[in-house]
Design a protein around this motif. Structure first.
Motif, PDB file in Angstrom:
ATOM      1  N   PRO A  13       0.868  -1.186   0.000  1.00  0.00           N
ATOM      2  CA  PRO A  13       0.000   0.000   0.000  1.00  0.00           C
ATOM      3  C   PRO A  13       0.902   1.232   0.000  1.00  0.00           C
ATOM      4  O   PRO A  13       2.070   1.146   0.402  1.00  0.00           O
ATOM      5  CB  PRO A  13      -0.745  -0.090   1.329  1.00  0.00           C
ATOM      6  N   ILE A  14       0.383   2.355  -0.440  1.00  0.00           N
ATOM      7  CA  ILE A  14       1.181   3.573  -0.286  1.00  0.00           C
ATOM      8  C   ILE A  14       0.780   4.173   1.060  1.00  0.00           C
ATOM      9  O   ILE A  14      -0.399   4.281   1.384  1.00  0.00           O
ATOM     10  CB  ILE A  14       1.032   4.524  -1.482  1.00  0.00           C
ATOM     11  N   TYR A  15       1.778   4.493   1.860  1.00  0.00           N
ATOM     12  CA  TYR A  15       1.542   4.860   3.263  1.00  0.00           C
ATOM     13  C   TYR A  15       1.170   6.329   3.400  1.00  0.00           C
ATOM     14  O   TYR A  15       1.645   7.175   2.640  1.00  0.00           O
ATOM     15  CB  TYR A  15       2.799   4.564   4.090  1.00  0.00           C
ATOM     16  N   TYR A  16       0.333   6.630   4.383  1.00  0.00           N
ATOM     17  CA  TYR A  16       0.023   8.033   4.692  1.00  0.00           C
ATOM     18  C   TYR A  16       1.230   8.636   5.392  1.00  0.00           C
ATOM     19  O   TYR A  16       1.642   8.105   6.436  1.00  0.00           O
ATOM     20  CB  TYR A  16      -1.144   8.131   5.666  1.00  0.00           C
ATOM     21  N   HIS A  22       5.464   2.938  11.922  1.00  0.00           N
ATOM     22  CA  HIS A  22       5.802   2.064  13.048  1.00  0.00           C
ATOM     23  C   HIS A  22       6.001   0.630  12.563  1.00  0.00           C
ATOM     24  O   HIS A  22       5.931   0.347  11.361  1.00  0.00           O
ATOM     25  CB  HIS A  22       4.768   2.166  14.176  1.00  0.00           C
ATOM     26  N   GLY A  24       4.217  -1.922  12.532  1.00  0.00           N
ATOM     27  CA  GLY A  24       3.112  -2.517  11.769  1.00  0.00           C
ATOM     28  C   GLY A  24       3.254  -2.241  10.275  1.00  0.00           C
ATOM     29  O   GLY A  24       3.076  -3.129   9.438  1.00  0.00           O
ATOM     30  N   HIS A  25       3.597  -0.985   9.924  1.00  0.00           N
ATOM     31  CA  HIS A  25       3.793  -0.653   8.507  1.00  0.00           C
ATOM     32  C   HIS A  25       5.016  -1.403   7.979  1.00  0.00           C
ATOM     33  O   HIS A  25       5.022  -1.905   6.847  1.00  0.00           O
ATOM     34  CB  HIS A  25       4.040   0.844   8.321  1.00  0.00           C
ATOM     35  N   ASP A  53       0.951   8.132   0.140  1.00  0.00           N
ATOM     36  CA  ASP A  53      -0.393   8.587  -0.203  1.00  0.00           C
ATOM     37  C   ASP A  53      -0.560   9.936   0.495  1.00  0.00           C
ATOM     38  O   ASP A  53      -0.855   9.984   1.688  1.00  0.00           O
ATOM     39  CB  ASP A  53      -1.364   7.523   0.360  1.00  0.00           C
ATOM     40  N   TRP A 228      -9.074   8.038  -2.176  1.00  0.00           N
ATOM     41  CA  TRP A 228      -8.865   6.622  -2.519  1.00  0.00           C
ATOM     42  C   TRP A 228      -8.757   6.399  -4.026  1.00  0.00           C
ATOM     43  O   TRP A 228      -8.010   5.536  -4.482  1.00  0.00           O
ATOM     44  CB  TRP A 228      -9.952   5.730  -1.909  1.00  0.00           C
ATOM     45  N   TYR A 235      -0.874   2.352  -8.564  1.00  0.00           N
ATOM     46  CA  TYR A 235      -0.314   1.086  -9.033  1.00  0.00           C
ATOM     47  C   TYR A 235      -0.106   1.078 -10.552  1.00  0.00           C
ATOM     48  O   TYR A 235       0.687   0.296 -11.057  1.00  0.00           O
ATOM     49  CB  TYR A 235      -1.234  -0.079  -8.632  1.00  0.00           C
ATOM     50  N   GLY A 260      -3.080  -4.447   4.036  1.00  0.00           N
ATOM     51  CA  GLY A 260      -3.606  -4.794   5.357  1.00  0.00           C
ATOM     52  C   GLY A 260      -5.094  -5.095   5.259  1.00  0.00           C
ATOM     53  O   GLY A 260      -5.785  -4.627   4.355  1.00  0.00           O
ATOM     54  N   GLU A 262      -7.709  -4.099   6.688  1.00  0.00           N
ATOM     55  CA  GLU A 262      -8.744  -3.059   6.747  1.00  0.00           C
ATOM     56  C   GLU A 262      -8.886  -2.306   5.423  1.00  0.00           C
ATOM     57  O   GLU A 262      -9.829  -1.551   5.246  1.00  0.00           O
ATOM     58  CB  GLU A 262      -8.471  -2.103   7.918  1.00  0.00           C
ATOM     59  N   ILE A 263      -7.957  -2.514   4.486  1.00  0.00           N
ATOM     60  CA  ILE A 263      -8.100  -1.807   3.206  1.00  0.00           C
ATOM     61  C   ILE A 263      -8.338  -2.782   2.042  1.00  0.00           C
ATOM     62  O   ILE A 263      -8.222  -2.413   0.894  1.00  0.00           O
ATOM     63  CB  ILE A 263      -6.903  -0.861   2.935  1.00  0.00           C
ATOM     64  N   HIS A 289      -3.265  -9.042   4.637  1.00  0.00           N
ATOM     65  CA  HIS A 289      -2.531  -9.586   5.795  1.00  0.00           C
ATOM     66  C   HIS A 289      -3.134  -9.076   7.093  1.00  0.00           C
ATOM     67  O   HIS A 289      -3.896  -8.107   7.116  1.00  0.00           O
ATOM     68  CB  HIS A 289      -1.036  -9.248   5.706  1.00  0.00           C
ATOM     69  N   TRP A 291      -2.895  -7.876  11.290  1.00  0.00           N
ATOM     70  CA  TRP A 291      -2.285  -6.731  11.967  1.00  0.00           C
ATOM     71  C   TRP A 291      -1.343  -7.174  13.072  1.00  0.00           C
ATOM     72  O   TRP A 291      -1.573  -8.192  13.715  1.00  0.00           O
ATOM     73  CB  TRP A 291      -3.401  -5.890  12.585  1.00  0.00           C
ATOM     74  N   LEU A 292      -0.332  -6.379  13.297  1.00  0.00           N
ATOM     75  CA  LEU A 292       0.499  -6.569  14.485  1.00  0.00           C
ATOM     76  C   LEU A 292      -0.126  -5.749  15.598  1.00  0.00           C
ATOM     77  O   LEU A 292      -0.303  -4.541  15.461  1.00  0.00           O
ATOM     78  CB  LEU A 292       1.917  -6.040  14.259  1.00  0.00           C
TER      79      LEU A 292
HETATM   80  N1  MSP Z   1      -2.891   5.240   2.331  1.00  0.00           N
HETATM   81  C1  MSP Z   1      -3.673   4.086   2.586  1.00  0.00           C
HETATM   82  C2  MSP Z   1      -3.353   2.983   1.609  1.00  0.00           C
HETATM   83  C3  MSP Z   1      -3.572   3.358   0.170  1.00  0.00           C
HETATM   84  S1  MSP Z   1      -3.106   2.056  -0.894  1.00  0.00           S
HETATM   85  C4  MSP Z   1      -3.655   2.543  -2.368  1.00  0.00           C
HETATM   86  C5  MSP Z   1      -3.374   3.585   4.008  1.00  0.00           C
HETATM   87  N2  MSP Z   1      -2.253   3.991   4.569  1.00  0.00           N
HETATM   88  S2  MSP Z   1      -1.764   3.622   6.052  1.00  0.00           S
HETATM   89  O1  MSP Z   1      -0.495   4.257   6.208  1.00  0.00           O
HETATM   90  O2  MSP Z   1      -2.774   3.929   7.005  1.00  0.00           O
HETATM   91  O3  MSP Z   1      -1.610   2.075   6.100  1.00  0.00           O
HETATM   92  C6  MSP Z   1      -0.800   1.407   5.196  1.00  0.00           C
HETATM   93  C7  MSP Z   1      -0.725  -0.056   5.514  1.00  0.00           C
HETATM   94  O4  MSP Z   1      -0.129  -0.263   6.785  1.00  0.00           O
HETATM   95  C8  MSP Z   1      -2.067  -0.764   5.532  1.00  0.00           C
HETATM   96  O5  MSP Z   1      -2.005  -1.913   4.719  1.00  0.00           O
HETATM   97  C9  MSP Z   1      -2.233  -1.182   6.965  1.00  0.00           C
HETATM   98  O6  MSP Z   1      -2.901  -2.399   7.118  1.00  0.00           O
HETATM   99  C10 MSP Z   1      -0.779  -1.315   7.404  1.00  0.00           C
HETATM  100  N3  MSP Z   1      -0.707  -1.237   8.853  1.00  0.00           N
HETATM  101  C11 MSP Z   1      -0.881  -0.147   9.660  1.00  0.00           C
HETATM  102  N4  MSP Z   1      -0.780  -0.558  10.954  1.00  0.00           N
HETATM  103  C12 MSP Z   1      -0.566  -1.888  11.007  1.00  0.00           C
HETATM  104  C13 MSP Z   1      -0.280  -2.821  12.016  1.00  0.00           C
HETATM  105  N5  MSP Z   1      -0.269  -2.501  13.291  1.00  0.00           N
HETATM  106  N6  MSP Z   1       0.016  -4.081  11.629  1.00  0.00           N
HETATM  107  C14 MSP Z   1       0.113  -4.452  10.308  1.00  0.00           C
HETATM  108  N7  MSP Z   1      -0.141  -3.603   9.342  1.00  0.00           N
HETATM  109  C15 MSP Z   1      -0.657  -2.359   9.661  1.00  0.00           C
HETATM  110  O7  MSP Z   1      -4.183   2.826   4.520  1.00  0.00           O
END
Ligand code: MSP
Length: 640
Positions: A13-16, A22, A24-25, A53, A228, A235, A260, A262-263, A289, A291-292
């Protein structure tokens, strides 16, 4: 040479970039990286994409709070994210930022393509809006009146907007899930999504006009494109779609989007429907997948309990952290992160099993064979069993990797490592060394150990590249390319000069480490100042409507009909009244008597299980237990 096998496109995923990432990401990116490295090594032409993102209301608000422009704010956080991936040796081929011109222009073209295909129309949206999730919900989707994703309150909102005819794709999506079980895995998530789509899809609101940090709608620059739609497009925009076709034609459709849980909904409902509307092929697979979590629940910036991967890497190294993440957790399921489990894995699997095997093998070859890996000469007991385990391991690893079972793939490698350690005990080289007549048998044992370790060095390469390299250096194989094919054959070595190095994983004093880690957790880093996740801002006038008073609790008892409720008699100056709170699990009634507390005194009375509650008491709530918000001021006084 490993045979060439075609292309493999994998994405995270592209991260915020709302604050630092942390553990989890990190977990998701480490899995994607291991898979990308594994596929490259086994002969695929891999493209691995990650990114950030960067648009949306939440980021705009975070920037405002920090007194920065949104662009400056995200630039700063993204620099940190890129630094983290560099430290962790994440082997991405491209990093896309949604604020880059290449992405923005292409998203606008995608929007127009969908529009020209008759899938976008203008209308008015009225619904329940969750600001933190930037999602509109229908009344029926709410859980107890709150956002079904994050559980926070939602507000009624109405705006002019553009809509995507998602409803048009309902049947096609049902067909996709039904006819193509591999499209979404694990199976449980597929069932969840199938029933979600079967309940009926409404058209999706895909523009916003209440903030402007986003990509303008090409037809109307008062609107920005829903975050979104913007984000999912990454991609393909990263591959040049729609204007530059070379990468797109080589790598699209993606082999796997790793996301993850939730998405999953965004990736398996909205994204395929968008692609159908554009007339583009669908990704082959979306994998959701787990979550941690921490023992107390979710890791969250607002709770200040996030586990910082940088701190762990500084203490234990990249490979130890990667190994732990990949070995400990089962793909698709949630897992609990604890320091103790992590440290035990590092000590038992890495320092003991692998570390010892490396140092024993290399020291014995130095001691008994003058530092040169001998040829095999005299076969003996246990050789065949060792060879069988060693040469069967790669195929087993491949089979587990095909199912994203990183933990089982690593377990297979550790079966070989432990078998090899056992072989040392079984063959007792130190006994053989007592009699020069045994030299040829001793040479064979050393040869077999070196062979096993060479195979291990190839098998662990996708998961722990630096450790693989270090083992190969110590084995005298520093000059040789790592080739996956070579892990299927025994008896490839002879004549290499070994060289003992430092222990690859030092033994940890678990008690000491636990105490030190404990002290670190919750700080989020010494100088971290992480913005809180808050409910939407309110006006002063809204706040001023609340009448807070100091009260003294005269009496407290359990509610006769509800285990969770306590009934308090609270004196506020001249008036004593009954207030009921759901805090019976946090303390005993007698502990409350005499406390000076804060009361919301003008809250409309409510009946709670047959008893009236007039007002509300304030508590600090850590998610598990509540504590009174107390004061030393006399009862009856106002609080403002
Ligand atoms: N920006 C959106 C994704 C857009 S993809 C087109 C987003 N970003 S996020 O930063 O909130 O999360 C990115 C990813 O990190 C997600 O897949 C999310 O499940 C994962 N995780 C965030 N916290 C997590 C844990 N504690 N454990 C495992 N993965 C987790 O959603």
């Amino acid at each position: 040479m490993t045979e060439k096998k075609g292309k493999y496109y994998i994405t995270t995923p592209i991260y915020y970039p709302s604050s630092n990432l942390h553990i989890g990401h990190t977990y998701c990116t480490v899995m994607a990286d291991a898979m990308a490295r594994f596929k490259r090594l086994s002969g695929y032409d891999v493209r691995f994409l990650t990114g950030t993102d960067e648009h949306g209301q939440k980021l705009q608000a975070a920037a405002e709070k920090a007194g920065m422009t949104p662009q400056a704010y995200v630039d700063n956080v993204v620099a940190g994210i890129k630094e983290l991936w560099k430290t962790m040796e994440i082997s991405y081929d491209d990093f896309i930022r949604t604020t880059e011109p290449r992405h923005k222009e292409r998203v606008q073209r995608i929007f127009m393509k969908m529009y020209e295909n008759g899938d976008i129309y203008q209308g008015e949206y009225e619904g329940m809006y969750c600001t933190p999730c930037e999602s509109f919900w229908t009344e029926s989707q709410l859980h107890d009146g709150n956002c079904p994703d994050c559980g926070r309150p939602v507000q009624k909102a109405k705006e002019d907007a553009y809509f995507f005819r998602l409803s048009r794709y309902e049947q096609k999506l049902i067909d996709l899930f039904e006819n193509n079980p591999e499209f979404l895995q694990p199976e449980s998530r597929r069932n969840e999504m199938l029933s979600f789509v079967r309940q009926g899809l409404e058209d999706l609101c895909i523009s916003r006009s209440t903030f402007n940090w986003g990509i303008p709608v090409p037809l109307n620059d008062k609107h920005v494109i829903y975050v979104w739609l913007d984000a999912l497009s990454n991609y393909i925009t990263a591959l040049g779609y729609p204007d530059e076709t070379e990468l797109y034609e080589t790598y699209w459709p993606a082999d796997v989007h790793l996301v993850g849980k939730e998405i999953v909904r965004f990736h398996t409902v909205i994204w395929p429907a968008m692609l159908m509307s554009m007339g583009a092929p669908l990704p082959k697979q979306v994998l959701g997948h787990g979550w941690l979590l921490l023992e107390g629940g979710k890791m969250s910036k607002s709770k200040g309990n996030v586990v910082d991967p940088v701190k762990l890497i500084e203490r234990y190294g990249i490979d130890a952290l990667k190994y732990f993440l990949l070995r400990e957790y089962t793909f698709g399921q949630d897992g609990i992160f604890t320091n103790e489990v992590m440290l035990n894995r590092m000590n038992y699997d890495l320092a003991n099993d692998l570390g010892n095997l490396v140092s024993r093998t290399v020291s014995m070859i130095e001691k008994y064979c003058g530092g040169t890996v001998p040829e095999s000469k005299v076969p003996g007991d246990h050789d065949e069993e060792l060879k069988a385990v060693a040469t069967a391991a790669a195929a087993k690893v491949e089979a587990h990797m095909d199912r994203f079972s990183f933990n089982l793939a690593l377990e297979e490698i550790w079966v070989l490592i432990r078998r090899t350690n056992k072989y040392i005990d079984e063959t007792s080289p130190w006994v053989l060394a007592k009699d020069p007549a045994n030299q040829e048998r001793l040479d064979t044992v050393m040869h077999n150990l070196a062979e096993s370790l060479r195979i291990v060095s190839i098998l662990i390469n996708p998961f722990m590249a630096a450790t693989s390299k270090e083992i190969r250096k110590q084995l005298g194989l520093w000059f040789a390319e790592v080739e996956w094919q070579d892990s299927f054959v025994f008896d490839a070595m002879g004549g290499e000069t070994v060289k003992k190095g430092d222990p690859i994983f030092p033994r940890l004093d678990i008690e000491k480490e636990l105490a030190e880690l404990e002290a670190m957790i919750g700080t989020g880093g010494e100088d971290a100042n992480i913005p809180l996740e808050l409910k939407p801002a309110i006006e002063y006038d809204d706040f001023a409507k609340i009448d807070f008073r100091v009260g003294t609790i005269l009496k407290a008892e359990k509610h006769p009909k509800a285990d969770k409720l306590l009934v308090f008699q609270v004196k506020m100056g001249t008036e004593t009244r009954q207030v009921i709170s759901g805090v019976a699990e946090s303390f005993k009634p007698e502990e409350a008597v005499g406390r000076q507390v804060v009361v919301v005194a003008n809250l409309k009375p409510r009946m709670l299980r047959g008893m009236e509650s007039k007002g509300m008491l304030l508590f600090a709530d850590n998610g598990e237990r509540c504590e009174f918000v107390t004061t030393t001021a006399p009862d009856g006084e106002t609080v403002s």
